[in-house]
Design an enzyme around this catalytic site. Structure first.
Site, PDB file in Angstrom:
ATOM      1  N   CYS A   1       7.400   0.835 -10.516  1.00 32.20           N
ATOM      2  CA  CYS A   1       8.656   0.340 -11.071  1.00 32.20           C
ATOM      3  C   CYS A   1       9.674   0.134  -9.937  1.00 32.20           C
ATOM      4  O   CYS A   1       9.442  -0.679  -9.051  1.00 32.20           O
ATOM      5  CB  CYS A   1       9.161   1.261 -12.169  1.00 32.20           C
ATOM      6  SG  CYS A   1      10.454   0.505 -13.199  1.00 32.20           S
TER       7      CYS A   1
ATOM      8  N   HIS B   1       4.636   1.203 -15.877  1.00 32.90           N
ATOM      9  CA  HIS B   1       4.585   2.672 -15.757  1.00 32.90           C
ATOM     10  C   HIS B   1       3.208   3.181 -16.189  1.00 32.90           C
ATOM     11  O   HIS B   1       2.966   3.383 -17.381  1.00 32.90           O
ATOM     12  CB  HIS B   1       5.656   3.316 -16.634  1.00 32.90           C
ATOM     13  CG  HIS B   1       7.041   3.152 -16.120  1.00 32.90           C
ATOM     14  ND1 HIS B   1       7.602   4.019 -15.203  1.00 32.90           N
ATOM     15  CD2 HIS B   1       7.991   2.215 -16.381  1.00 32.90           C
ATOM     16  CE1 HIS B   1       8.833   3.631 -14.925  1.00 32.90           C
ATOM     17  NE2 HIS B   1       9.096   2.533 -15.627  1.00 32.90           N
TER      18      HIS B   1
ATOM     19  N   GLU C   1       2.069   6.130 -15.871  1.00 30.23           N
ATOM     20  CA  GLU C   1       2.211   7.489 -16.403  1.00 30.23           C
ATOM     21  C   GLU C   1       2.624   7.494 -17.870  1.00 30.23           C
ATOM     22  O   GLU C   1       2.568   8.533 -18.537  1.00 30.23           O
ATOM     23  CB  GLU C   1       3.203   8.295 -15.555  1.00 30.23           C
ATOM     24  CG  GLU C   1       4.678   7.998 -15.782  1.00 30.23           C
ATOM     25  CD  GLU C   1       5.199   6.738 -15.127  1.00 30.23           C
ATOM     26  OE1 GLU C   1       6.432   6.571 -15.088  1.00 30.23           O
ATOM     27  OE2 GLU C   1       4.383   5.911 -14.654  1.00 30.23           O
TER      28      GLU C   1
END
Length: 204
Positions: free
Chosen positions: A80, A186, A188
């Protein structure tokens, strides 16, 4: 061993949890000493471009990271805003980026976006790799990942574009130059797809 750069602008625990689930060793770097013997690096980031650059410089790790990435060619992935600060500059601020990839960060043109809520680009979207790369190994050609951003990474060299995504037109959602990787989404927060990608990075 994965070393996650903690300079105050990323969700470190989310990455720790992913690597714990896949049983891969990971550590956090908050200072120069923590970067000793680093073999692979993750540069997370959320928020404003200038704030991220300021915090990274304030951490005292900037010059050492340049050495590890540009001279020792240690694999690194920016996520990001962590990807965006790998470029030269950004429409979002006035500071110079790391310059690890020849790119600029631009704001989306809202007039080209059909969604009712135009910015930020938020939610799930497809990522389309343009070439074979181990980062996307075992992932479908149109795997979906979670995005949250209003600015995008514009590579000056097409050869650095690794994957595209559609949002008011195509934009670079993953970039790669030698040992340097950047992803706008993202992993995660992207469930199994993100877990596979992070595991792939660990095995590069």
């Amino acid at each position: 061993m994965i070393t996650i750069i903690n300079y105050g602008v990323g969700n470190i625990n989310a990455f720790l949890n992913v690597y714990k689930r896949v049983n891969f060793p990971v550590k956090i770097a908050k200072n120069l000493q923590d970067l000793k013997d680093a073999k692979k690096l993750i540069l997370p980031g959320v928020g404003h471009f200038d704030h991220a650059m300021s915090e990274l410089i304030k951490s005292g790790m900037r010059e050492k990271l340049d050495e590890l990435v540009l001279e020792k060619k240690i694999p690194v992935i920016g996520i990001c805003v962590g990807m965006q600060i790998m470029g030269n500059n950004s429409d979002e601020g006035t500071m110079q980026g790391l310059g690890w990839i020849d790119a600029s960060v631009k704001k989306f043109d809202e007039s080209k976006i059909n969604q009712v809520t135009r910015l930020p680009h938020m939610g799930w979207n497809n990522v389309y790799p343009l070439r074979d790369n181990l980062l996307f190994k075992s992932l479908e050609k149109n795997a979906i990942f979670y995005f949250l951003h209003s600015y995008f990474f514009l590579c000056n060299n097409n050869s650095d574009i690794l994957a595209n995504t559609e949002y008011g037109g195509l934009f670079t959602s993953a970039a790669n130059h030698e040992n340097i990787y950047g992803i706008q989404f993202h992993p995660e927060k992207s469930h199994s797809y993100g877990e596979i990608l992070l595991h792939n990075f660990a095995k590069l």
